[in-house]
Design an enzyme around this catalytic site. Structure first.
Site, short mmCIF file in Angstrom:
data_model
loop_
_atom_site.label_atom_id
_atom_site.label_comp_id
_atom_site.label_asym_id
_atom_site.label_seq_id
_atom_site.Cartn_x
_atom_site.Cartn_y
_atom_site.Cartn_z
N SER A 143 0.86 -1.19 0.00
CA SER A 143 0.00 0.00 0.00
C SER A 143 0.90 1.23 0.00
CB SER A 143 -0.87 0.03 1.26
OG SER A 143 -1.51 1.28 1.38
N TYR A 156 -1.42 -1.84 10.02
CA TYR A 156 -1.51 -1.90 8.54
C TYR A 156 -0.20 -1.43 7.91
CZ TYR A 156 -3.56 -1.11 3.88
OH TYR A 156 -3.84 -1.14 2.53
N1 LIG Z 1 -8.72 0.05 -1.92
C1 LIG Z 1 -7.71 0.79 -1.50
O1 LIG Z 1 -7.83 2.01 -1.38
C2 LIG Z 1 -6.39 0.12 -1.16
C3 LIG Z 1 -5.28 0.96 -0.95
C4 LIG Z 1 -4.07 0.38 -0.64
C5 LIG Z 1 -3.95 -1.01 -0.58
N2 LIG Z 1 -5.04 -1.79 -0.80
C6 LIG Z 1 -4.87 -3.24 -0.72
O2 LIG Z 1 -5.44 -3.87 -1.84
C7 LIG Z 1 -5.79 -5.21 -1.53
C8 LIG Z 1 -7.17 -5.50 -2.06
O3 LIG Z 1 -8.11 -4.73 -1.37
P1 LIG Z 1 -9.41 -4.08 -2.04
O4 LIG Z 1 -9.31 -2.62 -1.83
O5 LIG Z 1 -9.62 -4.62 -3.39
O6 LIG Z 1 -10.53 -4.58 -1.00
P2 LIG Z 1 -11.62 -5.72 -1.04
O7 LIG Z 1 -12.18 -5.77 0.33
O8 LIG Z 1 -12.53 -5.50 -2.20
O9 LIG Z 1 -10.78 -7.05 -1.36
C9 LIG Z 1 -10.13 -7.82 -0.39
C10 LIG Z 1 -10.44 -9.27 -0.68
O10 LIG Z 1 -9.66 -10.09 0.20
C11 LIG Z 1 -10.51 -11.14 0.64
N3 LIG Z 1 -10.01 -11.70 1.89
C12 LIG Z 1 -10.08 -11.16 3.13
N4 LIG Z 1 -9.56 -12.03 4.03
C13 LIG Z 1 -9.16 -13.13 3.36
C14 LIG Z 1 -8.55 -14.35 3.72
N5 LIG Z 1 -8.24 -14.62 5.00
N6 LIG Z 1 -8.27 -15.26 2.77
C15 LIG Z 1 -8.58 -15.01 1.46
N7 LIG Z 1 -9.16 -13.85 1.05
C16 LIG Z 1 -9.45 -12.93 1.98
C17 LIG Z 1 -11.88 -10.49 0.79
O11 LIG Z 1 -12.91 -11.45 0.85
C18 LIG Z 1 -11.92 -9.61 -0.45
O12 LIG Z 1 -12.45 -10.31 -1.56
C19 LIG Z 1 -5.63 -5.33 -0.01
O13 LIG Z 1 -4.41 -6.01 0.29
C20 LIG Z 1 -5.55 -3.89 0.46
O14 LIG Z 1 -4.82 -3.74 1.66
C21 LIG Z 1 -6.26 -1.25 -1.08
#
Ligand SMILES: NC(=O)c1ccc[n+]([C@@H]2O[C@H](COP(=O)([O-])OP(=O)(O)OC[C@H]3O[C@@H](n4cnc5c(N)ncnc54)[C@H](O)[C@@H]3O)[C@@H](O)[C@H]2O)c1
Length: 252
Positions: A143, A156
């Site tokens: 991130s 985080y």
């Molecule tokens: N959206 C943002 O602004 C943002 C910014 C920086 C980093 N991220 C990172 O991007 C990645 C994806 O997040 P996103 O924003 O698409 O959110 P999201 O919530 O749509 O996706 C996360 C996915 O991970 C799955 N998940 C959670 N726990 C799990 C487990 N124990 N085993 C398997 N799957 C699991 C959830 O069911 C979900 O489908 C994450 O690592 C998040 O930290 C997101």
């Protein structure tokens, strides 16, 4: 020719958000895709979307914090598709929104297991599978918060910084064996996670985005395109990089 014709890609956290969008784009580029997630309903919806567009994919229910699940995820992918070329280790959680004093042991361990240990576990099984078919490429989701900590996100930020370090070590150790490993550092991107995280804010998502250098938040497609690039032959000389996809947040 599509970038992933004849190739196999695996996406964790592929049920929603950035992972789903990346799974769709892998399939659109000719890959056969494994979607791994704990969310079975949305995971199967991702498969439905891929199939509706003429692609091929399987859903494997996987808790990425479980060593047995992760081992089975890779084994079943190879069993079904015969090889592994690309992996996007992306499942994650924002953690508990606390500072280091208020964070509990349980919260610390849960966030480390899901954001950091899982990435190690995935690579532990993916890399041998890739080596067996001549090499491959991995992207691990960190991130931009690793570089720009937001308040009350100590766990985080620690885990996502750890993902960058783990990525660089793996990249170095396997650079000579045709396995490339890079990290994706998303800035705020419209996904269920961001929508949940900004629910308590006193401003709209648009107002939140307006405070960023490009004046808006990102879309999952803008993350997915970079993952496709980083795991395709188009980036064949790129490894060990932490790539910010953040509308300029890194400039602050
Ligand atoms: N959206 C943002 O602004 C943002 C910014 C920086 C980093 N991220 C990172 O991007 C990645 C994806 O997040 P996103 O924003 O698409 O959110 P999201 O919530 O749509 O996706 C996360 C996915 O991970 C799955 N998940 C959670 N726990 C799990 C487990 N124990 N085993 C398997 N799957 C699991 C959830 O069911 C979900 O489908 C994450 O690592 C998040 O930290 C997101």
């Amino acid at each position: 020719m599509p970038l992933f014709e004849g190739k196999v890609a695996l996406v964790t956290g592929g049920a929603t958000g950035i992972g789903r969008e990346t799974a769709l784009r892998y399939a659109a580029q000719g890959a056969r895709v494994t979607v791994a997630d704990i969310n079975e309903d949305e995971g199967r919806n991702t498969i439905g979307m891929i199939e509706a567009a003429g692609g091929e994919a399987i859903f494997i229910r996987t808790d990425v914090t479980s060593p047995a699940d992760v081992e089975a995820m890779v084994a079943r992918t190879v069993e079904r598709f015969g090889r592994l070329d690309a992996a996007f280790n992306n499942a994650g959680t924002p953690g508990g929104f606390t500072n280091v004093v208020d964070c509990t042991m349980a919260e610390w361990e849960r966030t480390v297991a899901l954001n950091l240990t899982s990435v190690w576990l995935c690579m532990k099984h993916e890399i041998p599978a890739m080596l067996a078919s001549g090499g491959g490429a991995i992207v691990n989701t960190a991130s931009e918060a690793a570089n720009h900590p937001a308040p009350h996100m100590a766990t985080y930020v620690a885990t996502k910084s750890g993902v960058v370090g783990l990525t660089r070590s793996a990249a170095l150790d396997f650079a000579g064996q045709n396995v490339r490993v890079n990290a994706l550092l998303p800035g705020p991107t419209v996904t269920p996670m961001l929508l949940r995280g900004t629910q308590g804010l006193d401003r709209s998502l648009e107002a939140f985005g307006a405070g960023l250098p490009m004046g808006r938040v990102g879309q999952p497609r803008e993350q997915a395109d970079v993952v496709i690039f980083l795991t395709s032959e188009m980036s064949s000389f790129v490894t060990g990089m932490a790539v910010s996809v953040d509308g300029g947040l890194n400039l602050r």
